[in-house]
Design a protein around this motif. Sequence first.
Motif, PDB file in Angstrom:
ATOM      1  N   GLN A   1      38.698   6.008  88.023  1.00 60.10           N
ATOM      2  CA  GLN A   1      38.476   7.243  88.566  1.00 60.10           C
ATOM      3  C   GLN A   1      37.882   7.057  89.987  1.00 60.10           C
TER       4      GLN A   1
ATOM      5  N   ASP B   1      33.927  15.572  82.935  1.00 65.08           N
ATOM      6  CA  ASP B   1      34.776  14.687  82.586  1.00 65.08           C
ATOM      7  C   ASP B   1      34.556  14.471  81.093  1.00 65.08           C
TER       8      ASP B   1
ATOM      9  N   TRP C   1      43.695  18.853  91.802  1.00 71.86           N
ATOM     10  CA  TRP C   1      43.671  18.336  90.646  1.00 71.86           C
ATOM     11  C   TRP C   1      44.619  18.661  89.576  1.00 71.86           C
TER      12      TRP C   1
ATOM     13  N   ILE D   1      44.141  10.190  85.770  1.00 70.22           N
ATOM     14  CA  ILE D   1      43.469   9.653  86.757  1.00 70.22           C
ATOM     15  C   ILE D   1      43.813  11.002  88.067  1.00 70.22           C
ATOM     16  N   HIS D   2      42.964  11.140  88.631  1.00 72.44           N
ATOM     17  CA  HIS D   2      42.830  12.347  89.725  1.00 72.44           C
ATOM     18  C   HIS D   2      42.300  11.909  90.986  1.00 72.44           C
TER      19      HIS D   2
END
Length: 534
Positions: free
Chosen positions: A75, A265, A506, A513-514
């Motif tokens: 990320q 997260d 987002w 995965i962003h």
Amino acid sequence: MEWTNNAFFRTHKKHAGAFFACVFFLAANLSPSFCEDFFAGDKIDDSIQRELVIFHSLSNLNLDPHTSAYVFEAQILNGVYEGLFSYNPATLEPDNALAKDYRISRDKFRWTFTIREGAKSSSGKEINAQTVKESWLNLIANKGAYYSSLLDVIKGAREYRLGNGKREDVAIYANGQKLSVELTKPTSHFNKLLCHHAFSAVLDDSSASGAYMIESVTPFKVQLKKNPNYWNAESVHIPSIAIHLTNDGSAKAHAFNTGAADWIDGGDELKKILDRKAIQLSAEFGTEYLFFKNDSPIWKEADFRNAVLTAVPWKQLRDGNMFPAETLVCPVAGYKSPEGLDYTDAEEAKLMLEAAKQKRAMASEKIELLFAIPDTEYLSNRAELLRGALEEIGVELKTMKIPQQLYLTSIASTKADLFLYTWVGDYSDPLAFLELFRGNSSMNDSHWKDENFDKLLDEAAWTNESKERNALLAKAEDILLSSGEVIPISHPVTCAVIDLNLVGGWVSNAMDIHPFKNLYFKKVENSFKNVVMK
């Protein structure tokens, strides 16, 4: 795709009883957030953009794009480094990044890319075709590069990687902004591979080629700031990103509830999150499984491994998981999985083990199986479950506990027989999982090899018909499962806490995965601010 290092450690991604209790509690009340119309027509107001604050579990982050293998590292690295393509956050298909365009030859053996004019690194160095060529060659030469074997499809790359060829013989050619590669066989998913951060443009001075640059790194915080030299800097709206690393779940929840954090997260302490709509759940393109390391004279033999698999209490082992897995490959459209692993019979397993011993004139006493596990309660409980089942058939299971932040990097040097993985595919294809067991692959930590398995993977590369290709890959997976090499457990679930009314760009997706470069703040009237938790 990689592993994930997380508080409830899926060993590649999250898993713990408390987490799944929360997931089941929330599943009836929440829906995963999907983006059907990306950006949804938002008009981005640059006057309200500010620092994005992320909280993540404490981790020994490896921010070397060539050797990193954890999902959250990806990320960060996808924000700092960029290659020819990047992941589309909504579809996960390749978007052109440093590659302005590309062409595939009629025979499918040559790919030619045009690098964007004027692309520069954060230090002001020009990024051209030679930059990408040197990056890939350095990756191939790096013995610690986990993903280097994925470039074996380029002529001469495998030989160079294994020390049997020369750097100059690798068929990568650079001339100004043109980059051309010759392949050993047609590889339709080549551009999907190149989205991964390992294949980014990495300059000698380690300056950033992506939208953000690393400003500072400490054990508890990573600070990023916008790269002013990024080729598409005008489309990057968030000026800086602060990533805080902590295992204090209550502190994370408090930070989000009071507006001090924009994105958590992970899913620890979900019950303390006040805005339930901010909890984002999604199925992930991954599989948690155990695998045998084929270094032991006993456990490199399929008949011994299959005796163990017949004794495995599959239902109990998979209990508590939302998506139990009977095969290695996560479900993919058009792919018909082979028969899965779900059969348990202790008496039959005992007979199988005795037959394997007699074949080799071994004594009838118990044999030992050493299981290296991350030091977590979840894995300790699973190990105890297996210990009891294997005791019945004459196998003594012993455990070796390794700190979870060191687990992945220790596998190569640890002398144990059984290990845990959770693998998230780097592209939506069965091959993303099967490559882990290809002979001589840099990703093959198991050291398992099978000529017929490798042959089927090669045959699949030569066919242009997707149904035929998937059938060949399914045969390969069947060989792997029949060998007793893997013990599939579950397909993981991703969890994040982020208010999508506040943060745009987002999107929940199967790879978790962003891309930072797509994120921006929205103008909102109401949000949970200055709320005191009791």
